[in-house]
Design a protein around this motif. Sequence first.
Motif, PDB file in Angstrom:
ATOM      1  N   ASP A   1       0.863  -1.185   0.000  1.00  0.00           N
ATOM      2  CA  ASP A   1       0.000   0.000   0.000  1.00  0.00           C
ATOM      3  C   ASP A   1       0.900   1.235   0.000  1.00  0.00           C
ATOM      4  O   ASP A   1       1.575   1.521   0.990  1.00  0.00           O
ATOM      5  CB  ASP A   1      -0.887  -0.038   1.246  1.00  0.00           C
ATOM      6  CG  ASP A   1      -1.870   1.125   1.311  1.00  0.00           C
ATOM      7  OD1 ASP A   1      -1.634   2.164   0.654  1.00  0.00           O
ATOM      8  OD2 ASP A   1      -2.866   1.005   2.035  1.00  0.00           O
ATOM      9  N   ALA A   2       0.906   1.957  -1.113  1.00  0.00           N
ATOM     10  CA  ALA A   2       1.786   3.125  -1.217  1.00  0.00           C
ATOM     11  C   ALA A   2       1.424   4.205  -0.203  1.00  0.00           C
ATOM     12  O   ALA A   2       2.302   4.864   0.364  1.00  0.00           O
ATOM     13  CB  ALA A   2       1.723   3.694  -2.637  1.00  0.00           C
ATOM     14  N   ALA A   3       0.123   4.372   0.056  1.00  0.00           N
ATOM     15  CA  ALA A   3      -0.313   5.435   0.959  1.00  0.00           C
ATOM     16  C   ALA A   3       0.048   5.151   2.408  1.00  0.00           C
ATOM     17  O   ALA A   3       0.234   6.076   3.204  1.00  0.00           O
ATOM     18  CB  ALA A   3      -1.823   5.638   0.833  1.00  0.00           C
ATOM     19  N   GLU A   4       0.171   3.866   2.761  1.00  0.00           N
ATOM     20  CA  GLU A   4       0.448   3.477   4.143  1.00  0.00           C
ATOM     21  C   GLU A   4       1.789   2.774   4.283  1.00  0.00           C
ATOM     22  O   GLU A   4       2.043   2.117   5.302  1.00  0.00           O
ATOM     23  CB  GLU A   4      -0.674   2.548   4.646  1.00  0.00           C
ATOM     24  CG  GLU A   4      -2.051   3.142   4.607  1.00  0.00           C
ATOM     25  CD  GLU A   4      -2.222   4.285   5.595  1.00  0.00           C
ATOM     26  OE1 GLU A   4      -1.467   4.299   6.605  1.00  0.00           O
ATOM     27  OE2 GLU A   4      -3.077   5.156   5.369  1.00  0.00           O
TER      28      GLU A   4
ATOM     29  N   ARG B   1      -3.340   7.542  -3.989  1.00  0.00           N
ATOM     30  CA  ARG B   1      -3.653   8.050  -2.653  1.00  0.00           C
ATOM     31  C   ARG B   1      -2.409   8.441  -1.872  1.00  0.00           C
ATOM     32  O   ARG B   1      -2.508   8.907  -0.735  1.00  0.00           O
ATOM     33  CB  ARG B   1      -4.435   6.989  -1.869  1.00  0.00           C
ATOM     34  CG  ARG B   1      -5.816   6.722  -2.442  1.00  0.00           C
ATOM     35  CD  ARG B   1      -6.482   5.525  -1.775  1.00  0.00           C
ATOM     36  NE  ARG B   1      -6.420   5.605  -0.317  1.00  0.00           N
ATOM     37  CZ  ARG B   1      -6.814   4.620   0.494  1.00  0.00           C
ATOM     38  NH1 ARG B   1      -7.273   3.488  -0.031  1.00  0.00           N
ATOM     39  NH2 ARG B   1      -6.726   4.765   1.803  1.00  0.00           N
ATOM     40  N   ALA B   2      -1.239   8.244  -2.446  1.00  0.00           N
ATOM     41  CA  ALA B   2       0.008   8.573  -1.756  1.00  0.00           C
ATOM     42  C   ALA B   2       0.457   9.976  -2.132  1.00  0.00           C
ATOM     43  O   ALA B   2       0.538  10.325  -3.314  1.00  0.00           O
ATOM     44  CB  ALA B   2       1.094   7.561  -2.117  1.00  0.00           C
ATOM     45  N   ALA B   3       0.757  10.787  -1.132  1.00  0.00           N
ATOM     46  CA  ALA B   3       1.182  12.162  -1.389  1.00  0.00           C
ATOM     47  C   ALA B   3       2.554  12.214  -2.035  1.00  0.00           C
ATOM     48  O   ALA B   3       2.880  13.172  -2.746  1.00  0.00           O
ATOM     49  CB  ALA B   3       1.186  12.945  -0.074  1.00  0.00           C
ATOM     50  N   ASP B   4       3.370  11.180  -1.785  1.00  0.00           N
ATOM     51  CA  ASP B   4       4.734  11.147  -2.321  1.00  0.00           C
ATOM     52  C   ASP B   4       4.996   9.785  -2.966  1.00  0.00           C
ATOM     53  O   ASP B   4       5.916   9.070  -2.574  1.00  0.00           O
ATOM     54  CB  ASP B   4       5.747  11.442  -1.231  1.00  0.00           C
ATOM     55  CG  ASP B   4       5.541  10.559   0.004  1.00  0.00           C
ATOM     56  OD1 ASP B   4       4.554   9.796   0.029  1.00  0.00           O
ATOM     57  OD2 ASP B   4       6.373  10.624   0.928  1.00  0.00           O
ATOM     58  N   ALA B   5       4.165   9.436  -3.939  1.00  0.00           N
ATOM     59  CA  ALA B   5       4.246   8.126  -4.571  1.00  0.00           C
ATOM     60  C   ALA B   5       5.619   7.873  -5.186  1.00  0.00           C
ATOM     61  O   ALA B   5       6.130   6.747  -5.154  1.00  0.00           O
ATOM     62  CB  ALA B   5       3.158   7.993  -5.641  1.00  0.00           C
ATOM     63  N   GLY B   6       6.240   8.916  -5.746  1.00  0.00           N
ATOM     64  CA  GLY B   6       7.554   8.749  -6.362  1.00  0.00           C
ATOM     65  C   GLY B   6       8.598   8.304  -5.350  1.00  0.00           C
ATOM     66  O   GLY B   6       9.431   7.434  -5.640  1.00  0.00           O
ATOM     67  N   ARG B   7       8.548   8.900  -4.157  1.00  0.00           N
ATOM     68  CA  ARG B   7       9.507   8.512  -3.113  1.00  0.00           C
ATOM     69  C   ARG B   7       9.281   7.059  -2.697  1.00  0.00           C
ATOM     70  O   ARG B   7      10.242   6.285  -2.531  1.00  0.00           O
ATOM     71  CB  ARG B   7       9.357   9.422  -1.897  1.00  0.00           C
ATOM     72  CG  ARG B   7      10.321   9.063  -0.756  1.00  0.00           C
ATOM     73  CD  ARG B   7       9.965   9.806   0.529  1.00  0.00           C
ATOM     74  NE  ARG B   7       8.663   9.431   1.046  1.00  0.00           N
ATOM     75  CZ  ARG B   7       8.441   8.355   1.808  1.00  0.00           C
ATOM     76  NH1 ARG B   7       9.436   7.531   2.115  1.00  0.00           N
ATOM     77  NH2 ARG B   7       7.232   8.094   2.257  1.00  0.00           N
ATOM     78  N   VAL B   8       7.997   6.682  -2.543  1.00  0.00           N
ATOM     79  CA  VAL B   8       7.690   5.314  -2.127  1.00  0.00           C
ATOM     80  C   VAL B   8       8.151   4.321  -3.190  1.00  0.00           C
ATOM     81  O   VAL B   8       8.755   3.288  -2.868  1.00  0.00           O
ATOM     82  CB  VAL B   8       6.182   5.156  -1.855  1.00  0.00           C
ATOM     83  CG1 VAL B   8       5.834   3.696  -1.575  1.00  0.00           C
ATOM     84  CG2 VAL B   8       5.763   6.029  -0.676  1.00  0.00           C
ATOM     85  N   LEU B   9       7.910   4.630  -4.450  1.00  0.00           N
ATOM     86  CA  LEU B   9       8.349   3.735  -5.525  1.00  0.00           C
ATOM     87  C   LEU B   9       9.864   3.570  -5.517  1.00  0.00           C
ATOM     88  O   LEU B   9      10.386   2.463  -5.674  1.00  0.00           O
ATOM     89  CB  LEU B   9       7.887   4.274  -6.877  1.00  0.00           C
ATOM     90  CG  LEU B   9       6.440   3.987  -7.269  1.00  0.00           C
ATOM     91  CD1 LEU B   9       6.022   4.861  -8.451  1.00  0.00           C
ATOM     92  CD2 LEU B   9       6.264   2.520  -7.618  1.00  0.00           C
TER      93      LEU B   9
END
Length: 350
Positions: A133-136, A164-172
């Motif tokens: 879950d990218a958002a969590e 739903r993730a504010a910083d999806a690029g960082r999470v990826l």
Amino acid sequence: MVVRSGGRQIPVVVLAGFLGSGKTTLLNHLLHRSGGSRIGAVVNDFGAIEIDAMAVAGALGDSTVSLGNGCLCCAVDSSELDVYLERLARPEARIDVIVIEASGLAEPQELVRMVLASEHPGIVYGGLVEVVDAAEFDGTRARHPEIDRHLALADLVVVNKVDRAADAGRVLGLVRSLADRAAVVPATHGRVDPEFLFDCRPSEERVGQLSFDDLHRDGPDEHAGHLHTAYDSLSFTSGRPLDPRRLIRFLDSRPEGLYRIKGYVDFGPYDVRNRYAVHAVGRFLRFYPEPWTAGAERLTQLVLIGTDLDTAALRADLEACVGDGAPHADEEGMWGVLRYVQGAAEDPAA
């Protein structure tokens, strides 16, 4: 799907991820978008279910056989899992792929071990798919630090809920750093193209051996509406035999993000009787020798699928695997290939 003489083998895909990551949503998406393939599912509370991929995914709940323990890796051992796989792999079920949707608390390594330890001749390991879950993700990682180990084991990571993730690029980027050579695919609502995970063609439409068109179909309208933006594919054909040593070197060092390799290999003078079906997913690799059909054109035909692939470099690497045309092969040339042939004799001509 790999087809071999004496019967086809059904890929078994392990679908894992912590609670709330979106595993069931992804499975439902596969059911609706599988192009008519028949999916067998082993779900959280461990029920073996035969599912028509065109049926309403809501039928899943009504068909569950519960063992009263949602943690699959604790509920059964490899021999018990074989009992459930047998129900799904029997020919009359016409199953094309089996998906094991694990409990959110299951241990992926144990599930993979169980599938690899299966003695059922009708199945083959289809890879570990880890959903996050990218958002969590940061919160999940704080609660469950073992997720780092799970990601390192995965063959494919689906980073779900990127919308739903504010910083999806960082999470990826973080997930890619934790995933050891795995393909990493962003998704919303579990929407991953099923063709990335398995061949979306009903088995009853296949006559005899798979043609190259079955393996990789191109056309102006063939993939209309599919979710192809997340991955790359490369098709490779050679009318000259491949050198087995060179090919094994390539396969043993295949790059990050290369998730699947499928097709057929002609080793020419190294084995004049057989072509070799190849099935690779993540780190898993297996060859299946099949007698050449009388009059068949002897070609190597491969499809490579992954994310962020340098397809030009891959094509050059495969071209470098083409043999030099030597008329005779040394007896040790196929040893590297035979390491990946289940139950193979040491002598390919034996």
